[in-house]
Design a protein around this motif. Structure first.
Motif, short mmCIF file in Angstrom:
data_model
loop_
_atom_site.label_atom_id
_atom_site.label_comp_id
_atom_site.label_asym_id
_atom_site.label_seq_id
_atom_site.Cartn_x
_atom_site.Cartn_y
_atom_site.Cartn_z
N PHE A 82 8.85 -2.40 5.92
CA PHE A 82 8.12 -1.33 6.58
C PHE A 82 6.72 -1.19 5.96
N PRO A 83 5.69 -0.93 6.76
CA PRO A 83 4.33 -0.91 6.24
C PRO A 83 4.13 -0.02 5.01
N THR A 84 4.70 1.19 4.99
CA THR A 84 4.52 2.05 3.82
C THR A 84 5.00 1.37 2.55
N ASP A 85 6.15 0.70 2.62
CA ASP A 85 6.67 0.02 1.44
C ASP A 85 5.68 -1.03 0.95
N ARG A 86 5.14 -1.80 1.89
CA ARG A 86 4.20 -2.85 1.51
C ARG A 86 2.90 -2.26 0.95
N TYR A 87 2.36 -1.26 1.64
CA TYR A 87 1.09 -0.68 1.19
C TYR A 87 1.24 -0.04 -0.18
N LEU A 88 2.34 0.68 -0.37
CA LEU A 88 2.55 1.38 -1.63
C LEU A 88 2.68 0.39 -2.79
N LEU A 89 3.40 -0.68 -2.56
CA LEU A 89 3.57 -1.67 -3.63
C LEU A 89 2.29 -2.44 -3.89
N GLU A 90 1.48 -2.62 -2.87
CA GLU A 90 0.16 -3.21 -3.09
C GLU A 90 -0.67 -2.31 -4.01
N ALA A 91 -0.59 -1.01 -3.77
CA ALA A 91 -1.34 -0.06 -4.61
C ALA A 91 -0.82 -0.07 -6.05
N ILE A 92 0.50 -0.07 -6.21
CA ILE A 92 1.09 -0.08 -7.55
C ILE A 92 0.73 -1.37 -8.29
N ALA A 93 0.81 -2.48 -7.58
CA ALA A 93 0.45 -3.75 -8.22
C ALA A 93 -1.01 -3.72 -8.69
N GLY A 94 -1.88 -3.11 -7.87
CA GLY A 94 -3.27 -2.99 -8.28
C GLY A 94 -3.44 -2.08 -9.49
N GLU A 95 -2.70 -0.98 -9.52
CA GLU A 95 -2.79 -0.05 -10.65
C GLU A 95 -2.35 -0.70 -11.96
N LEU A 96 -1.29 -1.48 -11.90
CA LEU A 96 -0.67 -2.00 -13.11
C LEU A 96 -0.99 -3.47 -13.38
#
Length: 410
Positions: A133-147
């Motif tokens: 689902f798009p939210t799952d993908r977008y959120l994990l993209e953001a987390i990967a960028g943060e960390l």
């Protein structure tokens, strides 16, 4: 129309008469509304129950209106965990003390993902699939960028989902977290969660499941499967209402070390001390941040009780029967018109909805809505038939498929 097709269409009345859950449909509002002849979008927004109207009215008058601020001490403070335990027992296959209600799915997914990654700090990869689902993908993209982590993408067939072989090829010594949907939002593919947990754990990672399209429609056994974390919404098959708060599950073996990143006073140990410094509460309460939406938790309770009463296995049996009947009609009436089945045809790997594809379906969906036939549209060209077992009749399936056929024939 052939004789076989006529028999298939006529079977809806017979199937409804033999349905052991047929009385449940009368417990929902709007099922006798002539303006909606077929509601086939229960996996986006479930119908409200009649009991929830009474429960909400009683809350307004007696609990909120009568008890006022005393309600927090008497019931509301513990409600996220009380309802969480009821949900866990009825539909999650989980022991008490591991589930809480609160926040949106997105916020809870963020909390669980960040907390899970903190338990595996030496690892650098998050595994997920491109059709999640798009939210799952977008959120994990953001987390990967943060960390500064790497996303390891699984390429899947849009009409299927993540198999054990695909997951095994994606995980490795750098895998920190695997995030998958138990039922794929588009195709309805049903993941083998126990196998996914085994593969993930053998690689040294942790598994987080998105249960939005499975909770309340397919049996879940989170404890016995070995799932580490799970999140899901309550406004689909649990009929909690638009924007009702989601739920989070944290496996008991992680609770002592799990720390989520959004610290708030209600997730602190001894919150009413108002002390300096954050100390996470014991157990699942540490997932909570701020004041929970008490009003938003009211409606879901009636469906949770209904599932507990009839049993999730009966719900699943009805779900399979509905989707099998839908596919039977699709094959006979719609496939000859150029419609393609975009979901698994084997019920053992299919959740509670069926997706069918046709280049004209975006426009078709809009016209169907105007006529009171309400399926769901999912790009690029799919109609999703969300058949909620407690409230959907077989005749609604018949009416809906016929309406799609008639629209395509012009």
């Amino acid at each position: 129309m052939t004789h076989t097709q006529s028999l298939a269409l006529e079977r809806s009345a017979e199937l409804d008469a033999a349905d052991p859950l047929r009385s449940c449909r009368d417990l929902f509002l709007g099922t006798d509304d002539d303006s909606v002849s077929a509601y086939l979008d229960g996996n986006s927004l479930g119908r409200p129950t009649k009991a929830s109207v009474e429960r909400i009215n009683a809350f307004m008058i007696e609990s909120w209106g009568g008890r006022l601020i005393r309600g927090w001490d008497e019931q509301w403070f513990d409600l996220p965990i009380t309802i969480g335990d009821a949900l866990a027992a009825a539909a999650l296959g989980a022991a008490e003390g591991q589930t809480t209600i609160g926040d949106s799915t997105t916020v809870l997914l963020y909390k669980l993902a960040r907390g899970a990654l903190a338990l595996n700090p030496e690892r650098t990869e998050i595994v997920l699939d491109r059709d999640n689902f798009p939210t799952d993908r977008y959120l994990l993209e953001a987390i990967a960028g943060e960390l500064n982590l790497t996303l390891r993408w699984i390429e899947t067939d849009r009409r299927g989902g993540v198999t054990g072989d695909l997951l095994a090829d994606a995980v490795g010594e750098n895998t920190a977290l695997v995030v998958l949907s138990h039922v794929a939002y588009r195709s309805g593919y049903l993941l083998d969660a126990a196998e996914a947990a085994r593969i993930t754990h053998e690689a040294g990672g942790l598994l987080l499941l998105d249960l939005c399209h499975s909770v309340g429609s397919v049996p879940l056994e989170l404890d016995s499967w070995g799932v580490d974390f799970a999140v899901g919404c309550t406004y689909k098959y649990l009929n909690g209402g638009p924007g009702s708060p989601a739920f989070a599950y944290v496996r008991h073996i992680h609770l002592d070390e799990f720390v989520q990143p959004i610290w708030g006073w209600m997730g602190r140990a001894e919150p009413f001390e108002m002390a300096q410094g954050y100390v996470p509460a014991q157990g699942i309460r540490r997932v909570i941040s701020g004041t929970p939406s008490v009003f938003g938790m009211i409606a879901m309770q009636d469906t949770i009780e209904m599932i507990a009463e009839v049993g999730i296995d009966a719900v699943r049996a009805k779900s399979i029967a509905l989707t099998e009947y839908a596919l039977e009609l699709v094959r006979e009436l719609l496939v000859p018109l150029g419609v393609a089945i975009a979901s698994p045809e084997d019920s053992t790997v299919r959740g509670g909805h069926v997706t069918i594809d046709h280049p004209d379906f975006k426009a078709v969906t809009a016209r169907l809505w105007e006529k009171g036939v309400i399926p769901d549209y999912r790009a690029p060209h799919g109609i999703r038939l969300g058949l909620s077992p407690l409230s959907t009749s077989f005749d609604e399936v018949r009416v809906g498929i016929l309406a799609i056929r008639d629209d395509l024939l012009g």
